[in-house]
Write a protein that holds these residues in place. Structure first.
Motif, mmCIF file in Angstrom:
data_model
loop_
_atom_site.group_PDB
_atom_site.id
_atom_site.type_symbol
_atom_site.label_atom_id
_atom_site.label_comp_id
_atom_site.label_asym_id
_atom_site.label_seq_id
_atom_site.Cartn_x
_atom_site.Cartn_y
_atom_site.Cartn_z
ATOM 1 N N ASN A 2 -29.950 -21.826 0.483
ATOM 2 C CA ASN A 2 -29.937 -22.457 1.807
ATOM 3 C C ASN A 2 -28.646 -23.216 2.066
ATOM 4 O OD1 ASN A 2 -32.386 -21.461 2.615
ATOM 5 N ND2 ASN A 2 -33.544 -23.274 1.992
ATOM 6 N N ASP A 3 -28.091 -23.834 1.015
ATOM 7 C CA ASP A 3 -26.816 -24.540 1.170
ATOM 8 C C ASP A 3 -25.708 -23.576 1.561
ATOM 9 O OD1 ASP A 3 -27.953 -26.963 0.576
ATOM 10 O OD2 ASP A 3 -27.382 -26.909 -1.542
ATOM 11 N N ARG A 4 -25.720 -22.405 0.971
ATOM 12 C CA ARG A 4 -24.700 -21.389 1.275
ATOM 13 C C ARG A 4 -24.852 -20.914 2.716
ATOM 14 N NH1 ARG A 4 -19.768 -19.858 0.920
ATOM 15 N NH2 ARG A 4 -19.476 -17.641 0.798
ATOM 16 N N ILE A 5 -26.067 -20.717 3.169
ATOM 17 C CA ILE A 5 -26.314 -20.300 4.557
ATOM 18 C C ILE A 5 -25.832 -21.377 5.517
ATOM 19 C CG2 ILE A 5 -28.117 -19.799 6.263
ATOM 20 C CD1 ILE A 5 -29.663 -18.420 3.962
ATOM 21 N N GLU A 6 -26.133 -22.620 5.224
ATOM 22 C CA GLU A 6 -25.678 -23.730 6.065
ATOM 23 C C GLU A 6 -24.156 -23.785 6.114
ATOM 24 O OE1 GLU A 6 -27.309 -25.880 8.052
ATOM 25 O OE2 GLU A 6 -29.127 -24.742 7.619
ATOM 26 N N ILE A 12 -18.949 -20.649 11.442
ATOM 27 C CA ILE A 12 -18.917 -19.870 12.681
ATOM 28 C C ILE A 12 -19.145 -20.719 13.926
ATOM 29 C CG2 ILE A 12 -19.588 -17.722 11.562
ATOM 30 C CD1 ILE A 12 -22.407 -18.113 12.724
ATOM 31 N N GLU A 13 -19.472 -21.992 13.751
ATOM 32 C CA GLU A 13 -19.644 -22.867 14.903
ATOM 33 C C GLU A 13 -18.287 -23.142 15.542
ATOM 34 O OE1 GLU A 13 -21.687 -26.412 13.778
ATOM 35 O OE2 GLU A 13 -23.497 -25.327 13.222
#
Length: 72
Positions: A2-6, A12-13
């Motif tokens: 989940n940390d990697r996804i975040e 990309i923001e």
């Protein structure tokens, strides 16, 4: 995981003001190259401005057409 996804989502923001500033700098650079050329047409499209010069080149400008919250 989940940390990697975040972390990837953060990459990309895009901040609207940063994007607007980058587009302004790019537009200024393009306009500087147009000194001495003759503009034969300019069109405002839904998402960009298109400028054509007498030598047939077209220049595209993005990022200036809209923030609906701003008043004219």
């Amino acid at each position: 995981m989940n940390d990697r996804i975040e972390e990837l989502l953060h990459l990309i923001e895009v901040e609207p003001e940063a994007l607007r500033e980058a587009e302004f700098i790019q537009a200024q650079t393009i306009l500087d190259t147009m000194i001495g050329r003759t503009i034969v047409s300019a069109e405002i499209e839904e998402r960009r401005i298109v400028v054509e010069t007498s030598d047939g080149n077209k220049y595209f400008f993005y990022g200036f057409l809209g923030n609906e919250s701003e008043s004219a």
